[in-house]
Design a protein around this motif. Structure first.
Motif, PDB file in Angstrom:
ATOM      1  N   SER A 307       2.424   3.578   7.872  1.00  0.00           N
ATOM      2  CA  SER A 307       2.475   4.001   6.475  1.00  0.00           C
ATOM      3  C   SER A 307       2.106   2.853   5.539  1.00  0.00           C
ATOM      4  O   SER A 307       1.313   3.021   4.603  1.00  0.00           O
ATOM      5  CB  SER A 307       3.871   4.536   6.140  1.00  0.00           C
ATOM      6  N   VAL A 308       2.679   1.679   5.786  1.00  0.00           N
ATOM      7  CA  VAL A 308       2.390   0.514   4.948  1.00  0.00           C
ATOM      8  C   VAL A 308       0.917   0.128   5.064  1.00  0.00           C
ATOM      9  O   VAL A 308       0.226  -0.088   4.049  1.00  0.00           O
ATOM     10  CB  VAL A 308       3.305  -0.668   5.343  1.00  0.00           C
ATOM     11  N   ALA A 309       0.413   0.030   6.278  1.00  0.00           N
ATOM     12  CA  ALA A 309      -0.975  -0.392   6.472  1.00  0.00           C
ATOM     13  C   ALA A 309      -1.951   0.599   5.844  1.00  0.00           C
ATOM     14  O   ALA A 309      -2.935   0.202   5.190  1.00  0.00           O
ATOM     15  CB  ALA A 309      -1.265  -0.554   7.963  1.00  0.00           C
ATOM     16  N   ALA A 310      -1.694   1.895   6.018  1.00  0.00           N
ATOM     17  CA  ALA A 310      -2.587   2.908   5.453  1.00  0.00           C
ATOM     18  C   ALA A 310      -2.588   2.853   3.934  1.00  0.00           C
ATOM     19  O   ALA A 310      -3.646   3.002   3.295  1.00  0.00           O
ATOM     20  CB  ALA A 310      -2.172   4.294   5.937  1.00  0.00           C
ATOM     21  N   ALA A 311      -1.430   2.645   3.334  1.00  0.00           N
ATOM     22  CA  ALA A 311      -1.349   2.574   1.877  1.00  0.00           C
ATOM     23  C   ALA A 311      -2.141   1.388   1.337  1.00  0.00           C
ATOM     24  O   ALA A 311      -2.923   1.520   0.379  1.00  0.00           O
ATOM     25  CB  ALA A 311       0.109   2.484   1.438  1.00  0.00           C
ATOM     26  N   VAL A 312      -1.950   0.221   1.935  1.00  0.00           N
ATOM     27  CA  VAL A 312      -2.654  -0.978   1.471  1.00  0.00           C
ATOM     28  C   VAL A 312      -4.159  -0.834   1.681  1.00  0.00           C
ATOM     29  O   VAL A 312      -4.965  -1.162   0.791  1.00  0.00           O
ATOM     30  CB  VAL A 312      -2.098  -2.228   2.184  1.00  0.00           C
ATOM     31  N   ASP A 313      -4.555  -0.305   2.824  1.00  0.00           N
ATOM     32  CA  ASP A 313      -5.980  -0.121   3.096  1.00  0.00           C
ATOM     33  C   ASP A 313      -6.619   0.851   2.115  1.00  0.00           C
ATOM     34  O   ASP A 313      -7.825   0.761   1.827  1.00  0.00           O
ATOM     35  CB  ASP A 313      -6.193   0.375   4.527  1.00  0.00           C
ATOM     36  N   ALA A 314      -5.826   1.805   1.593  1.00  0.00           N
ATOM     37  CA  ALA A 314      -6.350   2.811   0.671  1.00  0.00           C
ATOM     38  C   ALA A 314      -6.301   2.359  -0.787  1.00  0.00           C
ATOM     39  O   ALA A 314      -6.662   3.145  -1.679  1.00  0.00           O
ATOM     40  CB  ALA A 314      -5.584   4.113   0.831  1.00  0.00           C
ATOM     41  N   GLY A 315      -5.859   1.133  -1.039  1.00  0.00           N
ATOM     42  CA  GLY A 315      -5.904   0.613  -2.397  1.00  0.00           C
ATOM     43  C   GLY A 315      -4.582   0.302  -3.055  1.00  0.00           C
ATOM     44  O   GLY A 315      -4.556  -0.152  -4.206  1.00  0.00           O
ATOM     45  N   ALA A 316      -3.450   0.567  -2.374  1.00  0.00           N
ATOM     46  CA  ALA A 316      -2.159   0.220  -2.961  1.00  0.00           C
ATOM     47  C   ALA A 316      -2.090  -1.277  -3.232  1.00  0.00           C
ATOM     48  O   ALA A 316      -2.616  -2.092  -2.462  1.00  0.00           O
ATOM     49  CB  ALA A 316      -1.022   0.638  -2.034  1.00  0.00           C
ATOM     50  N   LEU A 317      -1.431  -1.657  -4.309  1.00  0.00           N
ATOM     51  CA  LEU A 317      -1.264  -3.072  -4.634  1.00  0.00           C
ATOM     52  C   LEU A 317      -0.348  -3.757  -3.620  1.00  0.00           C
ATOM     53  O   LEU A 317      -0.455  -4.967  -3.397  1.00  0.00           O
ATOM     54  CB  LEU A 317      -0.697  -3.231  -6.042  1.00  0.00           C
ATOM     55  N   GLY A 318       0.526  -3.007  -3.025  1.00  0.00           N
ATOM     56  CA  GLY A 318       1.431  -3.533  -2.007  1.00  0.00           C
ATOM     57  C   GLY A 318       2.310  -2.422  -1.490  1.00  0.00           C
ATOM     58  O   GLY A 318       2.447  -1.365  -2.123  1.00  0.00           O
ATOM     59  N   ALA A 319       2.913  -2.629  -0.331  1.00  0.00           N
ATOM     60  CA  ALA A 319       3.778  -1.606   0.267  1.00  0.00           C
ATOM     61  C   ALA A 319       4.756  -2.271   1.212  1.00  0.00           C
ATOM     62  O   ALA A 319       4.507  -3.355   1.734  1.00  0.00           O
ATOM     63  CB  ALA A 319       2.949  -0.549   1.003  1.00  0.00           C
ATOM     64  N   ARG A 320       5.882  -1.583   1.439  1.00  0.00           N
ATOM     65  CA  ARG A 320       6.900  -2.102   2.346  1.00  0.00           C
ATOM     66  C   ARG A 320       7.831  -0.977   2.770  1.00  0.00           C
ATOM     67  O   ARG A 320       7.907   0.065   2.112  1.00  0.00           O
ATOM     68  CB  ARG A 320       7.718  -3.215   1.689  1.00  0.00           C
ATOM     69  N   MET A 321       8.532  -1.194   3.870  1.00  0.00           N
ATOM     70  CA  MET A 321       9.642  -0.312   4.193  1.00  0.00           C
ATOM     71  C   MET A 321      10.759  -0.559   3.193  1.00  0.00           C
ATOM     72  O   MET A 321      10.874  -1.643   2.620  1.00  0.00           O
ATOM     73  CB  MET A 321      10.154  -0.560   5.608  1.00  0.00           C
ATOM     74  N   THR A 322      11.575   0.465   2.963  1.00  0.00           N
ATOM     75  CA  THR A 322      12.714   0.311   2.066  1.00  0.00           C
ATOM     76  C   THR A 322      13.942   0.875   2.751  1.00  0.00           C
ATOM     77  O   THR A 322      13.854   1.854   3.494  1.00  0.00           O
ATOM     78  CB  THR A 322      12.469   1.007   0.717  1.00  0.00           C
ATOM     79  N   GLY A 323      15.085   0.234   2.564  1.00  0.00           N
ATOM     80  CA  GLY A 323      16.306   0.675   3.226  1.00  0.00           C
ATOM     81  C   GLY A 323      16.610  -0.170   4.449  1.00  0.00           C
ATOM     82  O   GLY A 323      15.961  -1.184   4.712  1.00  0.00           O
ATOM     83  N   GLY A 324      17.589   0.268   5.218  1.00  0.00           N
ATOM     84  CA  GLY A 324      18.072  -0.519   6.347  1.00  0.00           C
ATOM     85  C   GLY A 324      17.088  -0.655   7.483  1.00  0.00           C
ATOM     86  O   GLY A 324      17.179  -1.577   8.292  1.00  0.00           O
ATOM     87  N   GLY A 325      16.127   0.267   7.568  1.00  0.00           N
ATOM     88  CA  GLY A 325      15.119   0.172   8.607  1.00  0.00           C
ATOM     89  C   GLY A 325      15.378   1.092   9.783  1.00  0.00           C
ATOM     90  O   GLY A 325      16.192   2.018   9.699  1.00  0.00           O
ATOM     91  N   PHE A 326      14.658   0.850  10.886  1.00  0.00           N
ATOM     92  CA  PHE A 326      14.730   1.674  12.090  1.00  0.00           C
ATOM     93  C   PHE A 326      14.280   3.110  11.805  1.00  0.00           C
ATOM     94  O   PHE A 326      14.673   4.040  12.493  1.00  0.00           O
ATOM     95  CB  PHE A 326      16.144   1.681  12.680  1.00  0.00           C
ATOM     96  N   GLY A 328      13.142   5.897   8.292  1.00  0.00           N
ATOM     97  CA  GLY A 328      13.344   6.075   6.864  1.00  0.00           C
ATOM     98  C   GLY A 328      12.046   6.093   6.086  1.00  0.00           C
ATOM     99  O   GLY A 328      11.081   6.737   6.497  1.00  0.00           O
ATOM    100  N   CYS A 329      12.013   5.378   4.977  1.00  0.00           N
ATOM    101  CA  CYS A 329      10.914   5.491   4.023  1.00  0.00           C
ATOM    102  C   CYS A 329      10.185   4.170   3.792  1.00  0.00           C
ATOM    103  O   CYS A 329      10.735   3.090   4.022  1.00  0.00           O
ATOM    104  CB  CYS A 329      11.447   5.977   2.675  1.00  0.00           C
ATOM    105  N   THR A 330       8.954   4.321   3.293  1.00  0.00           N
ATOM    106  CA  THR A 330       8.213   3.194   2.748  1.00  0.00           C
ATOM    107  C   THR A 330       7.964   3.443   1.270  1.00  0.00           C
ATOM    108  O   THR A 330       8.033   4.582   0.784  1.00  0.00           O
ATOM    109  CB  THR A 330       6.854   2.998   3.442  1.00  0.00           C
ATOM    110  N   ILE A 331       7.684   2.356   0.545  1.00  0.00           N
ATOM    111  CA  ILE A 331       7.262   2.477  -0.846  1.00  0.00           C
ATOM    112  C   ILE A 331       5.920   1.781  -0.992  1.00  0.00           C
ATOM    113  O   ILE A 331       5.618   0.816  -0.289  1.00  0.00           O
ATOM    114  CB  ILE A 331       8.276   1.861  -1.832  1.00  0.00           C
ATOM    115  N   ALA A 332       5.105   2.282  -1.907  1.00  0.00           N
ATOM    116  CA  ALA A 332       3.816   1.663  -2.198  1.00  0.00           C
ATOM    117  C   ALA A 332       3.632   1.610  -3.703  1.00  0.00           C
ATOM    118  O   ALA A 332       3.860   2.613  -4.399  1.00  0.00           O
ATOM    119  CB  ALA A 332       2.682   2.441  -1.550  1.00  0.00           C
TER     120      ALA A 332
END
Length: 379
Positions: A307-326, A328-332
């Motif tokens: 999710s993070v890689a696809a968002a950045v490759d598509a033009g997002a300024l930045g992206a990351r997982m959010t929350g405790g991990g394992f 859940g969600c990403t934000i871009a």
């Protein structure tokens, strides 16, 4: 209860997105969450006995009594509600028997803090029933009670960020939280996404996690951080600098500590970037945070990474997982007019791997928990 207090109240509490500052709260560090429009609603009605019923649109109903709460025998999802009643009872609140009805628009286990929203909705409802103020000091007290509910009653060793974000959130603002001391220091930071024609795209991977499942994930990371701090001779990793980490010989402890120390620095840099409208810099920091969480803290998963890689490759300024991990969600962080191409790229990346299409939202910083005005609100 007195004649001037209501017998039924309804409260709403939002989930949260954490812009940056992950796994830092329980290390006495820094984080920058914001409240979101997705929320939990709780309606509380006073009973004339010590009975307690809890119904939800997300789980099986539970019935018992306040005695069960005090004996700490409530389990499963109702334990989050029972934990709040227990914690506030420990603080001297005279909680009556209740019928509680819960509904939520927050994905469960999706990293948007559905559990804290549940806790905060119940806590705000109890404050309304018992005639308690909802000023800043009271909200801080409720946040701590909800943290204790989750940590001590439910058994999920969380740090308190989620509850503070839910109770202190404000529209167009993030909540800067410094956990250096026992009483966290908080401040609102204006986040002018809309004015800058930007938006936050939240992608729910569909991969679910539980912070209280005892599988060695979240709790293990917390133990490793404590071990790293002890090896460095500091009270917490908040007191360590990047140059101190060479003293750690264990590669796992070194990696965990490196994430926490560098993440605290990224929070400070992100606040400065947001205040100065340096959006590209903010995006770069988000992506660096994900890299650290993936490589050093090891709490990512393939769905989050894609999710993070696809968002950045598509033009997002930045992206990351959010929350405790394992899971859940990403934000871009995305230019508003490019949001459709970013979401389409993430969908396509999932389809190419045979994964289910993720659920996507655009979630702006929103108001914090409150009573819903109307016939049920206190006078």
């Amino acid at each position: 209860m007195t004649s001037s207090t209501p017998t039924t109240v309804t409260a709403v509490a939002p989930g949260r997105v954490n812009l940056i500052g992950e796994h830092t709260d329980y290390n006495h560090g820094l984080c920058l969450p914001y409240a979101i429009p997705l929320a939990c609603t709780a309606t509380l009605t006073v009973r004339d006995d010590r009975g307690l019923t809890i119904a939800s649109d997300k789980g099986e109903p539970w019935s018992g009594s306040l005695d069960d709460v005090e004996a700490r025998v409530v389990t499963g999802w109702p334990s989050y509600v029972a934990g709040v009643i227990w914690a506030l009872g420990q603080d001297g609140w005279q909680v009556p028997g209740l019928d509680i009805s819960i509904s939520s628009t927050i994905p469960l286990g999706g990293g948007l803090s559905s559990s804290a929203a549940l806790e905060c909705a119940v806590a705000v409802g109890l404050a309304g029933l018992l005639g308690q103020d909802l000023d800043r000091a009271s909200r801080l007290h409720l946040a701590e009670a909800c943290r204790r509910a989750e940590t001590e009653y439910v058994g999920a060793p969380t740090g308190g960020m989620d509850q503070l974000a839910s109770l202190l959130g404000a529209a167009d603002h993030a909540v800067f939280i410094d956990f250096a001391d026992a009483a966290p220091v908080t401040d609102l930071v204006r986040v002018a996404f809309s004015a800058a024609d930007l938006t936050i795209v939240v992608t729910d991977t569909g991969v679910r996690h539980s912070l209280a499942d005892g599988d060695g994930g979240y709790a293990q990371r917390r133990e490793q951080c404590e071990a790293a701090a002890a090896a460095l001779g500091v009270a917490s990793l908040r007191d360590a600098g990047i140059d101190d980490l060479g003293a750690l010989s264990d590669p796992v402890l070194l990696a965990r500590a490196r994430h926490v120390v560098s993440e605290n620095a990224r929070v400070v840099e992100t606040v400065a970037a947001l205040e100065e409208d340096r959006w590209a810099d903010a995006g770069t920091l988000l992506t660096a945070s994900h890299t650290s969480l993936r490589d050093d803290f090891a709490v990512s998963c393939p769905e989050l990474d894609v999710s993070v890689a696809a968002a950045v490759d598509a033009g997002a300024l930045g992206a990351r997982m959010t929350g405790g991990g394992f899971g859940g969600c990403t934000i871009a962080l995305v230019r508003r007019d490019e949001a459709p191409q970013v979401t389409a790229a993430i969908d396509a990346a999932y389809t190419a791997r045979g994964w289910s299409t993720p659920r996507q939202h655009e979630l702006a910083p929103s108001a914090g928990a409150d009573l819903i005005p109307g016939d049920s609100a206190p006078e």
